[in-house]
Design a protein around this motif. Structure first.
Motif, mmCIF file in Angstrom:
data_model
loop_
_atom_site.group_PDB
_atom_site.id
_atom_site.type_symbol
_atom_site.label_atom_id
_atom_site.label_comp_id
_atom_site.label_asym_id
_atom_site.label_seq_id
_atom_site.Cartn_x
_atom_site.Cartn_y
_atom_site.Cartn_z
ATOM 1 N N LYS A 1 -2.498 9.213 2.540
ATOM 2 C CA LYS A 1 -1.855 8.884 1.128
ATOM 3 C C LYS A 1 -1.432 10.505 0.759
ATOM 4 C CE LYS A 1 -4.827 5.474 1.276
ATOM 5 N NZ LYS A 1 -5.953 5.195 2.586
ATOM 6 N N ARG B 1 -2.478 -5.240 -7.335
ATOM 7 C CA ARG B 1 -2.051 -3.785 -7.228
ATOM 8 C C ARG B 1 -0.765 -3.609 -6.514
ATOM 9 N NH1 ARG B 1 -4.601 0.819 -2.940
ATOM 10 N NH2 ARG B 1 -3.273 -0.570 -1.737
ATOM 11 N N ARG C 1 -6.502 10.798 -2.712
ATOM 12 C CA ARG C 1 -5.464 11.049 -3.534
ATOM 13 C C ARG C 1 -5.937 12.062 -4.419
ATOM 14 N NH1 ARG C 1 -6.251 5.562 -2.878
ATOM 15 N NH2 ARG C 1 -4.627 4.558 -1.841
ATOM 16 N N THR D 1 0.833 -1.181 0.241
ATOM 17 C CA THR D 1 0.034 -0.015 0.121
ATOM 18 C C THR D 1 0.780 1.321 0.011
ATOM 19 O OG1 THR D 1 -1.829 1.271 1.141
ATOM 20 C CG2 THR D 1 -0.421 -0.137 2.557
ATOM 21 N N ASN E 1 -9.079 4.645 -6.719
ATOM 22 C CA ASN E 1 -8.281 3.597 -6.416
ATOM 23 C C ASN E 1 -8.696 2.229 -7.091
ATOM 24 O OD1 ASN E 1 -6.579 2.040 -4.957
ATOM 25 N ND2 ASN E 1 -7.189 2.484 -3.015
ATOM 26 N N GLN F 1 -8.147 8.089 10.846
ATOM 27 C CA GLN F 1 -7.615 7.594 9.491
ATOM 28 C C GLN F 1 -9.077 7.809 8.633
ATOM 29 O OE1 GLN F 1 -6.359 3.812 10.631
ATOM 30 N NE2 GLN F 1 -7.170 2.991 8.531
ATOM 31 N N GLY F 2 -8.849 7.578 7.488
ATOM 32 C CA GLY F 2 -9.965 7.702 6.348
ATOM 33 C C GLY F 2 -11.427 7.278 6.660
ATOM 34 N N ARG F 3 -11.140 5.978 7.156
ATOM 35 C CA ARG F 3 -12.478 4.820 7.396
ATOM 36 C C ARG F 3 -13.037 5.385 8.473
ATOM 37 N NH1 ARG F 3 -9.015 -0.446 7.637
ATOM 38 N NH2 ARG F 3 -7.879 0.834 6.142
ATOM 39 N N SER G 1 -8.413 10.239 3.667
ATOM 40 C CA SER G 1 -7.368 9.337 4.239
ATOM 41 C C SER G 1 -5.964 10.178 4.184
ATOM 42 C CB SER G 1 -7.439 8.180 3.782
ATOM 43 O OG SER G 1 -6.278 7.376 4.330
ATOM 44 N N ASP H 1 -14.515 11.192 -1.873
ATOM 45 C CA ASP H 1 -13.711 10.529 -1.137
ATOM 46 C C ASP H 1 -12.099 10.992 -1.638
ATOM 47 O OD1 ASP H 1 -11.838 8.497 -0.040
ATOM 48 O OD2 ASP H 1 -12.965 6.847 -0.955
HETATM 49 N N1 F0G Z 1 -10.871 5.872 0.216
HETATM 50 C C1 F0G Z 1 -9.725 5.495 -0.471
HETATM 51 C C2 F0G Z 1 -9.843 5.842 -1.918
HETATM 52 C C3 F0G Z 1 -8.755 4.645 -0.180
HETATM 53 O O1 F0G Z 1 -7.748 4.378 -0.933
HETATM 54 C C4 F0G Z 1 -8.491 4.273 1.420
HETATM 55 C C5 F0G Z 1 -7.610 3.422 1.819
HETATM 56 C C6 F0G Z 1 -9.641 4.809 2.277
HETATM 57 C C7 F0G Z 1 -10.611 5.437 1.713
HETATM 58 C C8 F0G Z 1 -9.710 4.416 3.714
HETATM 59 O O2 F0G Z 1 -8.738 5.070 4.232
HETATM 60 O O3 F0G Z 1 -7.028 3.418 5.127
HETATM 61 O O4 F0G Z 1 -7.104 5.759 6.075
HETATM 62 O O5 F0G Z 1 -8.659 4.187 6.569
HETATM 63 N N2 F0G Z 1 -6.778 2.805 1.131
HETATM 64 C C9 F0G Z 1 -5.753 1.948 1.559
HETATM 65 C C10 F0G Z 1 -5.080 1.571 0.452
HETATM 66 C C11 F0G Z 1 -5.841 1.000 2.722
HETATM 67 O O6 F0G Z 1 -4.351 0.520 0.594
HETATM 68 O O7 F0G Z 1 -5.460 1.699 -0.655
HETATM 69 P P1 F0G Z 1 -7.873 4.611 5.803
#
Ligand code: F0G
Length: 459
Positions: A259, A406, A219, A51, A187, A100-102, A256, A216
């Motif tokens: 990134k 990926r 990135r 990741t 993503n 974090q993002g979630r 999140s 969202d």
């Molecule tokens: N949205 C997107 C587009 C993401 O790629 C991720 C996390 C999240 C939300 C959630 O964020 O991990 O901070 O809680 N993506 C990581 C990845 C885990 O490997 O693509 P998070």
């Protein structure tokens, strides 16, 4: 005259040792890990492309900001520093920090989503979809069809198909659609960008049907970089001007920060509406922490504020995205089937075209990811049937159109030599691909987001 090669916009001040291993060690370790790459210890991996989330290298300025963190429970200066950075870069006057993002998804969705709701978007990320389905709501993927043909050249494969979207909006009452989610960059379809033109079209539909738009934004800066390069209107705009333009069409955002804000931990929600901010604050206090820290320490908010500025600098983004393209192009030149164009944060291998002989019931992309680890100590991640989970109603496996592996590139972490090393091993697997005939079966799985803890056995 010499062609001037590309060079990084930074130099290295601190290093961390990594260790190579033997093939027989890796065969033993991956078996012990139940063929789940998340179960490997990091020192069993040489080039870790699992990741790009939280795995980047912070800068000297970010580390010095850590020392200035204000750890007051309420009203810390670090909170205001971050609030200003977010307002400047995104234009959102209200924000809530989360760990974090979630967590941002959890807080915002607790405020907005109820059972039976429908949330259209462009290939929702797995945690996003997980948080939607956990609330007995449905995520409807409205990504353009071009995204699912890995050989097709298209500048904005993250785009929302406005016809698919309008169908969802026109056939459901607005009360059942609490938001449209646009993932920038997308993503799940390969780090593919969404154009401003597309965002404007979605915004037009959202207004017509009275539905809010949430980005969202994990990135968002990489998305802005692609807009600058590929959308004529923005060729002379700065990354920050483009980011402001993108966010001007959204009612809110989840982020999140691990990134594009180049920190190891952190996230936030950005909002325009005070009433919604107040409602979400209740959940933030319950799940994350008081509204001026919500799951982050003061020093982490400081590093995040600095990271938001660095992550939206053109030179940094050019370095980053050129490195991802360098890696992807090494594979393309060897005819390895990768999602094209190369995305912002990762190179995606089309596993169905790599291993057409492996049955889909035996998890094609996971089989390939395991093979890359055994071959070269390279850790990638499956974005295929295992990650797609079972249908919440029928409990049948969902077979996505694409089975992808990926390889996400951490920010400012590996050199091109590491990626050259990884590419050479992947090409070696490509050359012996016909020997790989069978995959894996599931021995244990969790009811939701099973890919993190799944246990497999070799067929
Ligand atoms: N949205 C997107 C587009 C993401 O790629 C991720 C996390 C999240 C939300 C959630 O964020 O991990 O901070 O809680 N993506 C990581 C990845 C885990 O490997 O693509 P998070």
């Amino acid at each position: 005259m010499m062609n001037i090669p590309f060079a990084e916009s930074y130099k290295i001040k601190m290093v961390e040792s990594i260790r190579r291993s033997t093939r027989s060690e890796r065969e033993k370790w991956i078996k012990e890990a139940n063929y789940n790459l998340f179960n490997l210890r990091s020192d069993q991996v040489f080039v870790d492309l699992l990741t790009d989330s939280g795995t980047g290298a912070m800068s000297d300025r970010q580390w010095s900001e850590m020392m200035l963190g204000d750890e007051s429970y309420a009203g810390a200066s670090s909170f205001y520093k971050l609030k200003n950075a977010i307002a400047e870069i995104t234009g959102f006057p209200y924000f809530l920090p989360t760990h974090q993002g979630r967590a941002a998804e959890n807080v915002l969705f607790s405020t907005l989503i109820k059972a039976g709701d429908i949330i259209p978007g462009n290939s929702h990320f797995d945690t996003t979809k997980g948080h939607i389905e956990f609330r007995k709501a449905t995520a409807v993927d409205c990504t353009i069809d071009e995204a699912f043909n890995t050989t097709l050249d298209h500048p904005f494969k993250g785009n929302v198909d406005v016809q698919k979207l309008e169908k969802v909006l026109s056939s459901n009452p607005a009360e059942k659609i609490p938001m449209i989610i646009i993932t920038i960059t997308c993503n799940s379809s390969g780090g593919q960008p969404v154009s401003i033109e597309n965002i404007r079209q979605v915004s037009g539909l959202a207004k017509k049907y009275g539905v809010r738009i949430i980005f969202d934004s994990a990135r968002f800066a990489e998305n802005a970089y692609f807009i600058k390069l590929r959308e004529k209107e923005f060729a002379n705009h700065s990354i920050r001007e483009i980011a402001r333009e993108m966010f001007s069409y959204a009612d809110g955002m989840t982020m999140s920060s691990k990134k594009d804000a180049i920190v190891n931990m952190g996230g936030f929600i950005g909002l325009r509406d005070q009433a919604l901010f107040q409602q979400a604050s209740v959940y933030n206090i319950m799940f994350e922490g008081f509204v001026t820290y919500g799951g982050m320490s003061g020093r982490d908010m400081n590093a995040l504020a600095q990271g938001l500025y660095e992550g939206t600098e053109f030179d940094y983004l050019e370095t980053r995205i050129n490195q991802v393209a360098f890696f992807g192009n090494l594979l393309r030149e060897a005819c390895v089937p990768v999602q094209f164009p190369i995305g912002g944060h990762a190179v995606f291998i089309d596993a169905k075209r790599f291993l057409p002989q492996v049955p889909k019931e035996q998890f094609i992309a996971q089989t390939l990811a395991i093979e890359l680890y055994i071959e070269g100590g390279i850790r990638a991640v499956e974005i295929g049937t295992i990650m797609a989970d079972r249908d919440p109603e029928t409990r049948e496996n969902r077979y996505p159109d694409l089975e992808l592996v990926r390889m996400a590139i951490p920010r400012r972490t590996y050199t091109n030599n590491h990626l050259h090393f990884a590419a050479a091993h992947i090409i070696n697997v490509w050359e012996r691909r016909n020997e790989i005939k069978t995959g894996y079966s599931i021995r244990y799985e969790a009811p939701i987001m099973r890919h993190f803890t799944v246990e497999l056995e070799k067929n």
